[in-house]
Motif scaffolding. Structure first.
Motif, PDB file in Angstrom:
ATOM      1  N   GLN A 155       4.727   9.849  -4.956  1.00 10.99           N
ATOM      2  CA  GLN A 155       5.494   8.597  -5.227  1.00 10.99           C
ATOM      3  C   GLN A 155       6.463   8.145  -3.940  1.00 10.99           C
ATOM      4  OE1 GLN A 155       8.216   9.000  -8.600  1.00 10.99           O
ATOM      5  NE2 GLN A 155       8.772   6.929  -8.424  1.00 10.99           N
ATOM      6  N   CYS A 156       6.568   6.930  -3.697  1.00 10.95           N
ATOM      7  CA  CYS A 156       7.223   6.519  -2.838  1.00 10.95           C
ATOM      8  C   CYS A 156       8.732   7.084  -2.953  1.00 10.95           C
ATOM      9  CB  CYS A 156       7.306   5.001  -2.719  1.00 10.95           C
ATOM     10  SG  CYS A 156       8.781   4.389  -1.601  1.00 10.95           S
ATOM     11  N   ALA A 157       9.495   7.597  -1.925  1.00 11.87           N
ATOM     12  CA  ALA A 157      11.060   7.869  -2.242  1.00 11.87           C
ATOM     13  C   ALA A 157      12.008   7.036  -1.829  1.00 11.87           C
ATOM     14  CB  ALA A 157      10.933   9.333  -1.481  1.00 11.87           C
ATOM     15  N   ARG A 158      11.306   5.832  -1.186  1.00 16.13           N
ATOM     16  CA  ARG A 158      12.228   4.553  -0.738  1.00 16.13           C
ATOM     17  C   ARG A 158      13.009   5.280   0.372  1.00 16.13           C
ATOM     18  NH1 ARG A 158      14.622   1.674  -6.087  1.00 16.13           N
ATOM     19  NH2 ARG A 158      15.553   3.815  -6.560  1.00 16.13           N
ATOM     20  N   ARG A 159      12.751   5.954   1.327  1.00 13.85           N
ATOM     21  CA  ARG A 159      13.491   6.222   2.474  1.00 13.85           C
ATOM     22  C   ARG A 159      13.724   4.989   3.077  1.00 13.85           C
ATOM     23  NH1 ARG A 159      15.319  11.575   3.251  1.00 13.85           N
ATOM     24  NH2 ARG A 159      13.839  13.088   2.336  1.00 13.85           N
ATOM     25  N   GLY A 160      12.879   3.964   3.094  1.00 15.42           N
ATOM     26  CA  GLY A 160      12.928   2.721   3.864  1.00 15.42           C
ATOM     27  C   GLY A 160      12.493   3.003   5.409  1.00 15.42           C
ATOM     28  N   THR A 161      11.733   4.123   5.811  1.00 20.13           N
ATOM     29  CA  THR A 161      11.509   4.592   7.265  1.00 20.13           C
ATOM     30  C   THR A 161      10.171   4.133   7.569  1.00 20.13           C
ATOM     31  OG1 THR A 161      11.172   6.826   6.843  1.00 20.13           O
ATOM     32  CG2 THR A 161      13.392   5.895   7.300  1.00 20.13           C
ATOM     33  N   CYS A 162       9.284   3.417   6.554  1.00 23.39           N
ATOM     34  CA  CYS A 162       7.800   3.387   6.788  1.00 23.39           C
ATOM     35  C   CYS A 162       7.524   3.153   8.217  1.00 23.39           C
ATOM     36  CB  CYS A 162       7.358   2.222   5.715  1.00 23.39           C
ATOM     37  SG  CYS A 162       8.317   2.322   4.222  1.00 23.39           S
ATOM     38  N   MET A 163       8.081   2.247   8.877  1.00 21.85           N
ATOM     39  CA  MET A 163       7.759   1.850  10.032  1.00 21.85           C
ATOM     40  C   MET A 163       7.915   2.553  11.342  1.00 21.85           C
ATOM     41  SD  MET A 163       7.970  -2.397  10.345  1.00 21.85           S
ATOM     42  CE  MET A 163       9.369  -2.517   9.527  1.00 21.85           C
ATOM     43  N   GLY A 195      14.541   1.831   0.948  1.00 28.29           N
ATOM     44  CA  GLY A 195      13.196   1.341   1.180  1.00 28.29           C
ATOM     45  C   GLY A 195      12.532   0.780  -0.011  1.00 28.29           C
ATOM     46  N   PRO A 196      11.081   0.416   0.105  1.00 25.05           N
ATOM     47  CA  PRO A 196      10.233   0.388   1.322  1.00 25.05           C
ATOM     48  C   PRO A 196      10.946  -0.519   2.204  1.00 25.05           C
ATOM     49  CG  PRO A 196       8.888   0.129  -0.693  1.00 25.05           C
ATOM     50  CD  PRO A 196      10.267   0.045  -1.095  1.00 25.05           C
ATOM     51  N   ALA A 197      10.566  -0.340   3.406  1.00 28.89           N
ATOM     52  CA  ALA A 197      11.181  -1.130   4.785  1.00 28.89           C
ATOM     53  C   ALA A 197      10.428  -2.609   4.762  1.00 28.89           C
ATOM     54  CB  ALA A 197      10.719  -0.407   5.910  1.00 28.89           C
ATOM     55  N   GLY A 215       6.993   5.937  10.545  1.00 26.42           N
ATOM     56  CA  GLY A 215       6.298   7.056   9.706  1.00 26.42           C
ATOM     57  C   GLY A 215       7.004   7.335   8.477  1.00 26.42           C
ATOM     58  N   CYS A 216       5.845   7.840   7.576  1.00 22.91           N
ATOM     59  CA  CYS A 216       6.323   8.149   6.295  1.00 22.91           C
ATOM     60  C   CYS A 216       6.212   9.611   6.191  1.00 22.91           C
ATOM     61  CB  CYS A 216       5.374   7.480   4.844  1.00 22.91           C
ATOM     62  SG  CYS A 216       5.788   8.148   3.578  1.00 22.91           S
ATOM     63  N   PRO A 217       7.804  10.105   6.121  1.00 18.71           N
ATOM     64  CA  PRO A 217       7.886  11.834   5.934  1.00 18.71           C
ATOM     65  C   PRO A 217       7.519  12.326   4.695  1.00 18.71           C
ATOM     66  CG  PRO A 217       9.981  10.446   5.653  1.00 18.71           C
ATOM     67  CD  PRO A 217       9.034   9.394   6.182  1.00 18.71           C
ATOM     68  N   GLU A 218       7.322  11.393   3.553  1.00 17.60           N
ATOM     69  CA  GLU A 218       7.023  11.858   2.193  1.00 17.60           C
ATOM     70  C   GLU A 218       5.495  11.981   2.140  1.00 17.60           C
ATOM     71  OE1 GLU A 218       9.246  12.703   0.064  1.00 17.60           O
ATOM     72  OE2 GLU A 218      11.071  12.078   1.631  1.00 17.60           O
ATOM     73  N   GLN A 219       4.576  11.527   2.768  1.00 17.55           N
ATOM     74  CA  GLN A 219       3.161  11.515   2.784  1.00 17.55           C
ATOM     75  C   GLN A 219       2.740  10.557   1.384  1.00 17.55           C
ATOM     76  OE1 GLN A 219       1.419  15.407   2.437  1.00 17.55           O
ATOM     77  NE2 GLN A 219       1.106  15.161   4.604  1.00 17.55           N
ATOM     78  N   ALA A 220       3.653   9.592   1.520  1.00 18.49           N
ATOM     79  CA  ALA A 220       3.473   8.513   0.386  1.00 18.49           C
ATOM     80  C   ALA A 220       2.682   7.220   0.651  1.00 18.49           C
ATOM     81  CB  ALA A 220       4.838   8.094  -0.198  1.00 18.49           C
ATOM     82  N   LYS A 221       3.102   6.665   1.734  1.00 15.75           N
ATOM     83  CA  LYS A 221       2.473   5.499   2.404  1.00 15.75           C
ATOM     84  C   LYS A 221       0.904   5.508   2.683  1.00 15.75           C
ATOM     85  CE  LYS A 221       2.931   4.061   6.536  1.00 15.75           C
ATOM     86  NZ  LYS A 221       3.482   3.594   7.846  1.00 15.75           N
ATOM     87  N   ALA A 222       0.383   4.501   2.392  1.00 12.92           N
ATOM     88  CA  ALA A 222      -1.172   4.611   2.705  1.00 12.92           C
ATOM     89  C   ALA A 222      -1.503   4.446   4.107  1.00 12.92           C
ATOM     90  CB  ALA A 222      -1.843   3.614   1.638  1.00 12.92           C
ATOM     91  N   ALA A 276       0.876  -1.213   0.054  1.00 11.72           N
ATOM     92  CA  ALA A 276       0.005  -0.107   0.036  1.00 11.72           C
ATOM     93  C   ALA A 276       0.838   1.356  -0.023  1.00 11.72           C
ATOM     94  CB  ALA A 276      -1.105   0.040   1.155  1.00 11.72           C
ATOM     95  N   ILE A 277       1.878   1.324  -1.066  1.00 13.49           N
ATOM     96  CA  ILE A 277       2.884   2.215  -1.207  1.00 13.49           C
ATOM     97  C   ILE A 277       2.791   2.798  -2.689  1.00 13.49           C
ATOM     98  CG2 ILE A 277       5.227   2.872  -1.250  1.00 13.49           C
ATOM     99  CD1 ILE A 277       5.405   0.880   1.381  1.00 13.49           C
ATOM    100  N   PRO A 278       2.535   4.049  -2.878  1.00 14.83           N
ATOM    101  CA  PRO A 278       2.357   4.305  -4.457  1.00 14.83           C
ATOM    102  C   PRO A 278       3.677   4.287  -5.081  1.00 14.83           C
ATOM    103  CG  PRO A 278       2.029   6.232  -2.768  1.00 14.83           C
ATOM    104  CD  PRO A 278       2.247   5.359  -2.106  1.00 14.83           C
TER     105      PRO A 278
HETATM  106  S1  SF4 Z   1       8.734   6.052   4.248  1.00 13.79           S
HETATM  107 FE1  SF4 Z   1       8.494   4.148   3.127  1.00 13.79          FE
HETATM  108  S2  SF4 Z   1       6.369   4.639   1.945  1.00 13.79           S
HETATM  109 FE2  SF4 Z   1       7.338   6.676   2.785  1.00 13.79          FE
HETATM  110  S3  SF4 Z   1       8.580   7.120   1.000  1.00 13.79           S
HETATM  111 FE3  SF4 Z   1      10.049   6.015   2.395  1.00 13.79          FE
HETATM  112  S4  SF4 Z   1      10.007   4.046   1.786  1.00 13.79           S
HETATM  113 FE4  SF4 Z   1       8.438   5.184   0.693  1.00 13.79          FE
END
Ligand code: SF4
Ligand SMILES: Cc1cc2nc3c(=O)[nH]c(=O)nc-3n(C[C@H](O)[C@H](O)[C@H](O)COP(=O)(O)OP(=O)(O)OC[C@H]3O[C@@H](n4cnc5c(N)ncnc54)[C@H](O)[C@@H]3O)c2cc1C
Lengths: 142, 537
Positions: free
Chosen positions: B197-205, B325-327, B207-214, B186-188
């Protein structure tokens, strides 16, 4: 804002250099730059660590050999040694110089590029899975 | 006192948000009470150097570690696994990894197929249109055609790249002739409905700082509120009230100034998750329902399932950028998902190939081990071995329902409002232990096939209770279940539960796609039968 006394800070530097020595191309703790400021930053963000850190550092004797002190603390007060290690390694791995050597830019923003899309398809990687066909259990009539 | 709500929802997480949006869009007057607050994406540390440091405390998934006033403490002294969650608008989806997995058809027929647990009161086919609908609402990225499932509607977005770790893991699986597939998330993968679009920061768990994750604060609450739903934050519900007819009449809640309120309602939907919901039902009911509200079966709080998690990490020579990411998961595998009784246990698990994060890792856990093992030159050696050069195969192990695994009220713990906290009693079964041992052996083979230079395993991660299920199970028989197939209490006809508590079995999948699909199905049924329902007046 510094919450450690000069003695505590000296003990931290000495023990942290035992825990994080210069080796394998990496600098030691105190060789990583202005670690004192980073330690203060860590403590400001994680104030609950401060008390335990100070108590552990206060157990280090004046003039005690750092390696021996670290060994002793690990036996007598493993929680205290772990707190020193946590504060030191947290500060260390946030130091720009350390990250530069490791090739780590932090959890960087790196959206997928067009070339990366469909990488699951490249070299027909997925084809054998498709060719083997369905693997789910049929529940019709169950 | 305020106005009477047509529907009162307790909890603004995944299920509460889905219910609020769809009810409000249908013109129902909804009030939602949420003990947490709204969290802005700028509060997350994923885009800051302090990310790992803060993930060990403020953004830790275990409420006992966070110790925030918005959380309630949980007694885990008699549990093999710690339950994990987050309180806020969006609930635990704020910190979930967004693996977006459907259950398989066999998951709904466990008793008929394997002779254990129970069948669900509906089938995969009944739920399928709601899975499809939720894929669109969440903006799921994935690839249709996975042979582990019957044919299904493609998700709205293409899969995210599986990256270096996904390709490496996949090559190993191909060598062994084992199943894998680009994982649904559930990540665009592209900008979607106002989300980046997911910026692949890998910090989903954390909180997503990019307002990407659903997370449902982004996917559902804006629509719910735009359609008139009233969301009250900092509102801790202490009790669901019952009127003279034995119907739910609302809830007593406490605001952040300690003032008590009574929100009256014609109907109550509890969405406080697999621990919070039984806690609240056990706290409610008064003299009339002395065992707790909706608990004539005695099953409120029982059959807790949490998916004990085990994992195998492989270390490789080549650089894998394995903090990217994604994590959650690059690829998944259902090779050993379905039951094969010759293995000595029933049921199975999904595997997920995941990145291994930043350099700090679990440094704090090393106190007491021989000094030279964790520190000194070995610190650098271990970091260089893991960081950027490893990935994890994780196991979502299906745990079967057992009435002895349960949520009860604790005799001494309370939250900051003095309300008794829950206690978890949970032990791994022999079936689970055998299942995990088998899967870890197979994962070792998968890692070796992928070319791992060395391998380490975690047989059970204690902080792994991400998935909270089963504590108000659905079923046809009021003696052996708490809710009917629509999440309606067998005892109290205007009391509903729509969160993971409803699950009959746990499956070997992350549950939130199913929680949301069930919530949507139940809400649609509620709307269709609106004219016939008994409500508190
Ligand atoms: S936190 Fe997760 S969903 Fe949000 S941009 Fe990073 S990898 Fe993508
Ligand atoms: C770290 C982590 C990773 C996860 N990763 C995944 C994943 O990858 N895929 C997946 O499918 N699932 C994942 N999950 C699980 C997923 O987050 C949950 O399944 C989902 O959020 C559950 O939805 P819910 O509606 O049941 O409850 P929640 O989302 O937990 O929401 C419940 C809400 O109720 C509120 N509440 C509780 N009690 C009260 C009260 N007395 N008064 C007022 N409010 C109250 C809470 O504050 C909370 O906001 C993960 C969970 C965690 C913690």
């Amino acid at each position: 804002m510094s919450t450690l006394s000069a003695t505590q800070r000296a003990s931290l530097d000495a023990i942290a250099d035992v825990l994080i020595p210069a080796a394998l191309g990496m600098p030691c703790f105190t060789g990583a730059g202005d670690v004192a400021a980073m330690v203060d930053h860590v403590m400001a963000l994680r104030p609950e660590l401060t008390e335990g850190l100070k108590q552990a550092l206060d157990r280090v004797g004046e003039g005690e050999d750092a390696a021996a002190a670290a060994e002793r603390l690990n036996q007598e007060d493993p929680g205290g040694l772990a707190t020193i290690g946590l504060v030191a390694s947290s500060a260390y791995y946030m130091m720009p110089e350390v990250r530069r050597i490791m090739g780590y830019r932090g959890q960087e923003q790196r959206p997928a590029t067009a070339e990366e899309e469909n990488d699951w398809m490249r070299d027909d990687l997925l084809q054998p899975v498709i060719d083997r066909g369905p693997i789910y259990r049929d529940t019709d009539g169950v | 006192m305020g106005e009477i709500a047509e529907v009162l929802i307790i909890g603004a997480g995944a299920s509460g948000a889905v219910a609020a949006k769809h009810l409000a869009e249908a013109g129902v007057k909804v009030v939602c009470l949420e003990q947490g607050r709204h969290v802005a994406s700028t509060e997350f540390y994923g885009d800051k150097p302090e990310w790992e440091l803060m993930s060990q405390r403020l953004w830790h998934p275990n409420p006992n570690v966070r110790g925030l006033a918005t959380d309630y403490p949980i007694d885990t002294s008699e549990s093999d696994v710690n339950p994990l969650m987050f309180a806020g608008v969006g609930g635990s989806t704020l910190i979930y990894a967004a693996h977006w997995q459907r259950f398989k058809p066999s998951d709904f027929r466990v008793k008929s197929l394997d002779g254990v647990a129970d069948d669900w009161p509906f089938t995969y086919q009944d739920l399928e249109p709601f899975y499809d609908h939720m894929d669109v609402e969440m903006g799921v990225s994935g690839l249709a055609g996975d042979p582990a499932y019957p044919p299904m509607t493609p998700p709205p977005l293409p899969p995210l790249p599986i990256g270096k770790i996904g390709r490496l893991a996949a090559k190993g699986m191909n060598d062994l002739g084992w199943h894998w597939w680009p994982a649904p998330q559930a990540i665009p993968s592209r900008a979607y409905r106002g989300r980046s679009q997911c910026a692949r920061r890998g910090t989903c768990m954390q909180g997503c700082p990019e307002q990407a994750k659903a997370s449902t604060d982004l996917t559902h609450w804006p629509d719910a509120i735009a359609n008139g739903a009233q969301l009250i934050t900092g509102a801790r519900v202490r009790e669901i009230t019952v009127n003279a007819q034995g119907l739910a009449s609302g809830a007593i809640w406490i605001d952040r100034d300690g003032v008590e309120h009574h929100q009256q309602a014609e109907k109550v939907i509890v969405c406080a998750n697999g621990v919070g919901t039984p806690r609240l039902l056990l706290l409610s009911g008064g003299d009339r329902f002395a065992n707790g509200l909706g608990n004539s079966s005695g099953l409120v709080g029982r059959n807790l399932m949490m998916h004990p998690y085990a994992a195998t990490v492989g270390y490789f020579d080549e650089p894998l950028d394995s903090w990217l990411g994604p994590a959650g998961q690059a690829i998944h595998s259902m090779q050993f998902y379905e039951t094969d009784k010759s293995r000595g246990f029933v049921r199975g698990a999904k595997w997920n190939a995941m990145p291994t994060g930043g350099p700090l890792g679990m440094r704090s856990a090393y106190g007491g081990a021989p000094l030279e093992e964790a520190w000194g030159e070995n610190l650098h050696r271990a970091t260089q071995k893991r960081f950027g050069h490893s990935f994890e195969w994780g196991i979502i192990a299906e745990d079967l329902p057992d009435p002895e695994n349960r949520v009860v009220l604790d005799d001494s713990l309370t939250d900051t409002d003095g309300i008794p906290g829950p206690k978890i009693i949970y032990r791994n079964s022999e079936n689970t232990e055998k299942l995990i041992a088998f899967h870890l052996e197979r994962q070792r083979e998968a890692m070796e096939a992928a070319g791992a230079k060395s391998i380490s395993t975690t047989t059970l991660m204690r902080d792994c209770g991400w998935h909270l299920m089963g504590t108000c199970r659905m079923g046809k028989d009021p003696e052996t279940s708490v809710l009917d197939q629509w999440g309606t209490s067998h005892d109290v006809p205007n009391l509903h539960v729509l969160d993971g508590s409803t699950f009959v079995t746990s499956s070997g999948f992350n549950p939130t796609a199913t929680i949301c699909a069930i919530a949507l199905r139940s809400v649609m049924h509620m709307l269709e039968t609106r004219a016939d329902q008994r409500v508190a007046s």
